[in-house]
Design an enzyme around this catalytic site. Structure first.
Site, short mmCIF file in Angstrom:
data_model
loop_
_atom_site.label_atom_id
_atom_site.label_comp_id
_atom_site.label_asym_id
_atom_site.label_seq_id
_atom_site.Cartn_x
_atom_site.Cartn_y
_atom_site.Cartn_z
N HIS A 51 -76.49 17.27 98.87
CA HIS A 51 -76.73 15.93 98.32
C HIS A 51 -75.62 15.01 98.79
O HIS A 51 -74.53 15.46 99.16
CB HIS A 51 -76.73 15.98 96.80
CG HIS A 51 -77.87 16.75 96.21
ND1 HIS A 51 -78.18 16.69 94.87
CD2 HIS A 51 -78.77 17.60 96.76
CE1 HIS A 51 -79.22 17.45 94.62
NE2 HIS A 51 -79.60 18.03 95.75
N GLU A 54 -73.52 13.09 97.31
CA GLU A 54 -72.24 13.22 96.60
C GLU A 54 -71.50 14.48 97.02
O GLU A 54 -70.27 14.46 97.19
CB GLU A 54 -72.49 13.25 95.08
CG GLU A 54 -73.11 11.99 94.53
CD GLU A 54 -74.64 12.03 94.49
OE1 GLU A 54 -75.22 11.23 93.75
OE2 GLU A 54 -75.25 12.85 95.22
N CYS A 67 -77.21 13.91 89.99
CA CYS A 67 -77.90 15.03 89.35
C CYS A 67 -76.84 15.90 88.66
O CYS A 67 -75.64 15.71 88.88
CB CYS A 67 -78.68 15.83 90.39
SG CYS A 67 -77.64 16.84 91.47
N CYS A 102 -74.24 17.42 91.18
CA CYS A 102 -73.31 16.46 91.75
C CYS A 102 -72.34 15.92 90.71
O CYS A 102 -71.16 15.71 90.99
CB CYS A 102 -74.07 15.33 92.43
SG CYS A 102 -75.01 15.90 93.87
#
Length: 154
Positions: free
Chosen positions: A51, A53, A81, A84
């Site tokens: 992801h 991040e 999420c 992250c």
């Protein structure tokens, strides 16, 4: 601050154009300077943890040669999420700026509600089973770590 979010947005757009993953971008800033920028790379890397991040936290940690990013800020195009958010916590990031909400992400197919409910103990995870194994041997490793005088405590 808005300029840093603009960079995160440009990263998200770059990821979409390259078909690297979802429409997410992120930036890590230290002392007013961007030290890491990136976008979702789940598809291009075949890595479900890639992801935006996670990408920038790894990049910033590598650049600074440390895992403690407490003097940094994270700008991300969407509310992180659970994975992250946890990574930002473990990186000790003290300030997080986000654009879209998790509901905005759910509206376009990125729905983490199930994870939020499992983590809140609102229901049992029916998608993954758990089983504890070899606790005693694992605790031996913990004791080795605990007694290592040269270790760097987190």
């Amino acid at each position: 601050m808005e300029d840093f979010m603009k960079i995160a947005i440009l990263e998200a757009e770059k990821g979409i154009r390259k078909r690297d993953g979802g429409p997410f971008g992120a930036v890590i800033v230290k002392d007013g300077v961007v030290i890491a920028k990136g976008h979702n790379r789940v598809i291009s890397t075949h890595d479900p943890t890639a992801h935006a991040e996670m990408v920038v936290i790894k990049e910033a940690s590598s650049f600074l040669k440390r895992f403690d990013l407490s003097d940094c800020e994270l700008y991300t195009t969407c509310e992180p999420c659970p994975m992250c958010y946890s990574a930002a916590h473990w990186a000790k990031i003290k300030k997080l700026y986000y654009g879209a909400t998790r509901q905005d992400a759910a509206d376009i197919g990125f729905d983490d509600q199930y994870l939020y409910e499992v983590l809140a103990n609102d229901h049992v995870d029916e998608k993954m089973s758990e089983e504890q194994l070899d606790r005693d041997r694992c605790l031996e490793v913990f004791r080795i770590y605990e007694n290592d005088a040269e270790r760097t405590a987190y």
